[in-house]
Design an enzyme around this catalytic site. Sequence first.
Site, PDB file in Angstrom:
ATOM      1  N   LYS A 101      56.806  87.912  27.579  1.00  0.00           N
ATOM      2  CA  LYS A 101      57.716  86.673  27.234  1.00  0.00           C
ATOM      3  C   LYS A 101      56.900  85.512  27.285  1.00  0.00           C
ATOM      4  O   LYS A 101      56.582  84.443  26.535  1.00  0.00           O
ATOM      5  CB  LYS A 101      58.908  86.479  27.944  1.00  0.00           C
ATOM      6  CG  LYS A 101      59.563  85.247  27.651  1.00  0.00           C
ATOM      7  CD  LYS A 101      61.078  85.409  28.220  1.00  0.00           C
ATOM      8  CE  LYS A 101      61.030  84.990  29.699  1.00  0.00           C
ATOM      9  NZ  LYS A 101      60.650  83.528  29.941  1.00  0.00           N
ATOM     10  N   ASP A 111      63.889  85.592  25.605  1.00  0.00           N
ATOM     11  CA  ASP A 111      64.585  85.455  26.858  1.00  0.00           C
ATOM     12  C   ASP A 111      65.926  85.828  26.853  1.00  0.00           C
ATOM     13  O   ASP A 111      66.499  86.547  25.744  1.00  0.00           O
ATOM     14  CB  ASP A 111      64.468  84.078  27.381  1.00  0.00           C
ATOM     15  CG  ASP A 111      64.965  83.123  26.423  1.00  0.00           C
ATOM     16  OD1 ASP A 111      65.877  83.225  25.365  1.00  0.00           O
ATOM     17  OD2 ASP A 111      65.257  81.851  26.942  1.00  0.00           O
TER      18      ASP A 111
END
Length: 214
Positions: free
Chosen positions: A124, A142
């Site tokens: 991420k 997320d």
Amino acid sequence: MSRQLDYHTIREIFDRFHAAEPEPKGELDHTNLYTLLVAVALSAQATDVGVNKATRALFEIADTPQKMLDLGIDGLTEHIKTIGLFRQKAKNVIRLSEILVAEYGGEVPNSRAALNSLPGVGRKTANVVLNMWWRYPAQAVDTHIFRVANRTGIAPGKDVVAVERALEDNIPVDYLQHAHHWMILHGRYICKARKPMCPTCPIRDLCPYKDKTL
């Protein structure tokens, strides 16, 4: 998890996001590529507001890997002690700074694999950096994006990798660059986890989410 939307509905959703905010921006403050990497790494399980408050003074004195090493772990820890998991994060930032100096000439690499190899930098974080700095259409999933992707049916998936791939497959390519920020902002301010603001949602009529709030 909602049903998968068709192409035309997904395009209409992003048409509306684009009309409302043509150039969405990330909310983490940074001064260069290195400080962006550090800020994103620090933001795990923390709010952008909290990270910005902690890094404001930090980045004035430590905006390169070498300067961060010169500050040292104790100095860094003092700056970020208000952020969750700050002790481990401080260790990661010092270690990744050491690696950047020793292996990359003090520069931040621009491949996902190289970024992933740095301590405290997961997929991420790497995708956020690739997207924000190099404008590569990477989709950093997320909690906000995972929620929005599944509720709306833009990219249903059981885990973050499945959602990431579905986003890349389903979103029209001309909207991929900014999709990450549009969806984060939508999840942060409208499609909230506990009390989504469905009555004021700009895509309410397109969203198949069954538990819309009145």
